[in-house]
Design a protein around this motif. Structure first.
Motif, short mmCIF file in Angstrom:
data_model
loop_
_atom_site.label_atom_id
_atom_site.label_comp_id
_atom_site.label_asym_id
_atom_site.label_seq_id
_atom_site.Cartn_x
_atom_site.Cartn_y
_atom_site.Cartn_z
N HIS A 67 0.72 -1.29 0.07
CA HIS A 67 -0.10 0.12 0.00
C HIS A 67 0.81 1.33 -0.01
N CYS B 239 -2.03 7.28 -1.88
CA CYS B 239 -3.26 6.98 -1.10
C CYS B 239 -4.24 8.30 -0.91
N VAL B 240 -5.12 8.53 -1.27
CA VAL B 240 -6.05 9.77 -0.88
C VAL B 240 -7.07 9.52 0.34
N CYS C 42 -9.50 7.70 0.57
CA CYS C 42 -10.94 7.47 0.21
C CYS C 42 -11.53 6.30 0.90
N LYS C 43 -10.83 5.23 1.35
CA LYS C 43 -11.27 4.08 1.91
C LYS C 43 -12.18 3.29 1.18
N CYS D 244 -11.27 0.75 -0.99
CA CYS D 244 -10.69 -0.44 -0.71
C CYS D 244 -11.26 -1.20 0.53
N PHE E 77 -8.33 1.03 8.61
CA PHE E 77 -7.75 2.28 8.47
C PHE E 77 -7.58 2.74 10.03
N CYS F 257 -9.04 0.93 -6.43
CA CYS F 257 -8.46 1.78 -6.14
C CYS F 257 -7.99 2.74 -7.32
N GLN G 254 -6.51 5.40 -7.36
CA GLN G 254 -5.08 6.09 -7.42
C GLN G 254 -3.94 5.07 -7.64
N ILE H 17 -2.61 0.43 -4.55
CA ILE H 17 -2.41 -0.95 -3.83
C ILE H 17 -1.97 -1.85 -5.05
S1 SF4 Z 1 -8.93 2.73 -2.36
FE1 SF4 Z 1 -6.80 3.46 -2.66
S2 SF4 Z 1 -6.70 5.53 -2.37
FE2 SF4 Z 1 -8.56 5.07 -1.66
S3 SF4 Z 1 -7.99 4.38 0.57
FE3 SF4 Z 1 -7.80 2.45 -0.35
S4 SF4 Z 1 -5.62 2.53 -1.10
FE4 SF4 Z 1 -6.11 4.84 -0.47
#
Ligand code: SF4
Ligand code: SF4
Length: 294
Positions: free
Chosen positions: A48, A53-54, A56-57, A59, A70, A89, A91, A94
Motif C-alpha cells: 500500500h 493514497c487519498v 478515500c477508503k 478499498c 484504517f 483503487c 489511485q 494498492i
Molecule cells: S482505495 Fe486506494 S486511495 Fe482509496 S483508501 Fe484505498 S488505497 Fe487509498
C-alpha cells in the motif's frame, strides 16, 4: 508454474554482464535489513503506497472479508486474494506482489534479451526470496535456462539441505551465496538461518566447484560489521576466491512502509562504502579478492 515476485531486466549487480533477474517468492529467513521483504511469504503480498493514497477508503468498503482497516492495515489472515481492493483503487495505491507464471513464459521473457547477454557475457540470475524455497519449480527453471544456452547465476542464502544443492548444481554456473554471520546463535536469532546448513553447502561447493562461488556478505551495523575479516579468513581457508562486501543500505525501507511494517534500521543511514576499502588489502593478504559492492 512458478511464483514470481518480479522480473528485472538489464540488471548489472547480480552477476557478470547484463542480466535478467527473476525474483521468486518465498524465503525461510527474516533478515531485518532485507531489501525485498515482499518476497518472504509464498502468498501474494499487498503493498500500500501511502504517497498515492487519498484515504478515500474505497478499498476497505470493497473488501467483503474486512481484511482492510484504517489507518491502512491489511490482515493477511482474512484476505482471500480476490484483488477487488486493487481493482477499486483509482489511485493505484494498492498492488499485489506474487504471480504464478508458466516456466515456459519466464524463459520466453528472459530470452528476449539473449543478444545483450551474449554480447556482455551476461545471463539470467534467479533471486528471491530464496529461490530454493520453490525447489521443484526452481529446478525446472534452471534446467530450461541451461537448455537454452543461458549463463545461470543464483542469489541464495544457502539455507537448505545438501541434497537440493547437489540436484541443482549441474544447472547453475554461479552461486552468489550469502554468508551473514559465523556465530550460529546470532545468525539464528536475527535472521532465522541455520548456520550448519549454510556451512555444509559452502564446504561442498568449495570442494567440488570453488570457481562457481562468490561469497556475499551484507555488512550490517551492529550485527556483523565487526567480522568482515573473519569472513575473509573463512573464504581463504575454503579456498574460495572472491567475497563481495555489500555495504548496508536503506533502499528497502519504502517496501517495509508499504507493508505497514517497521523498518528496524529507520535511524541508520546508508553505509559509506569507503569504510570497507581497507578489507581489499586484508583480502590480498589472505589471497582472497575482496570487492566492495555486488
Ligand atoms: S482505495 Fe486506494 S486511495 Fe482509496 S483508501 Fe484505498 S488505497 Fe487509498
Ligand atoms: S484481495 Fe480481496 S480479500 Fe484481500 S484485502 Fe483485497 S478485497 Fe480484501
Amino acid at each position: 508454474m512458478i511464483r514470481v515476485s518480479n522480473i528485472e531486466k538489464f540488471a548489472t549487480h547480480d552477476g557478470p554482464g547484463i542480466r535478467t533477474t527473476v525474483f521468486l517468492k518465498g524465503c525461510p529467513l527474516h533478515c531485518p535489513w532485507c531489501a525485498n521483504p515482499e518476497t518472504w511469504k509464498m502468498e501474494p503480498t499487498l503493498l500500500h503506497d501511502e504517497r498515492k493514497c487519498v484515504q478515500c477508503k474505497t478499498c476497505m468498503y470493497m473488501c467483503a472479508q474486512e481484511a482492510i482497516s484504517f489507518p491502512f492495515q491489511w490482515d493477511i489472515d482474512k484476505c482471500i486474494y480476490c484483488k477487488k481492493c486493487e481493482d477499486a483503487c483509482l489511485q493505484d495505491a494498492i498492488s499485489f506482489v506474487g504471480k504464478d507464471i508458466e516456466i515456459d513464459e519466464v524463459i520466453k521473457e528472459v530470452l528476449k534479451d539473449k543478444d545483450y547477454f551474449d554480447q556482455s557475457n551476461g545471463g539470467v540470475t534467479i533471486s528471491g526470496g530464496e529461490p530454493f524455497m520453490q525447489f521443484d519449480a526452481f529446478l525446472e527453471l534452471v534446467k530450461q535456462c541451461k537448455e537454452n544456452g543461458l549463463h545461470v547465476a543464483v542469489e541464495t542464502t544457502g539455507n537448505y539441505s545438501l541434497d537440493k544443492l547437489e540436484q541443482a548444481l549441474p544447472y547453475i554456473d554461479l552461486f552468489l551465496m550469502d554468508l551473514k554471520h559465523l556465530d550460529a546463535k546470532k545468525l539464528k536469532d536475527v535472521t532465522g538461518a541455520n548456520l550448519d546448513l549454510i556451512l555444509n553447502n559452502f564446504r561442498y561447493l568449495a570442494k567440488y566447484c570453488p570457481n562457481k562461488v562468490i561469497v556475499r556478505m551484507p555488512v550490517i551495523p551492529r550485527f556483523n560489521d565487526d567480522i568482515c575479516e573473519e569472513v575473509i579468513k573463512f573464504c581463504a581457508v575454503l579456498k574460495l576466491a572472491e567475497v563481495n562486501l555489500l555495504p548496508f543500505h536503506t533502499m528497502g525501507k519504502n517496501k517495509w512502509n508499504q507493508m505497514q511494517k517497521k523498518f528496524k534500521y529507520d535511524q541508520d543511514s546508508m553505509m559509506d562504502r569507503d569504510i570497507l576499502n581497507p578489507y581489499m588489502d586484508i583480502g590480498k593478504k589472505w589471497g582472497v579478492k575482496v570487492k566492495i559492492g555486488g
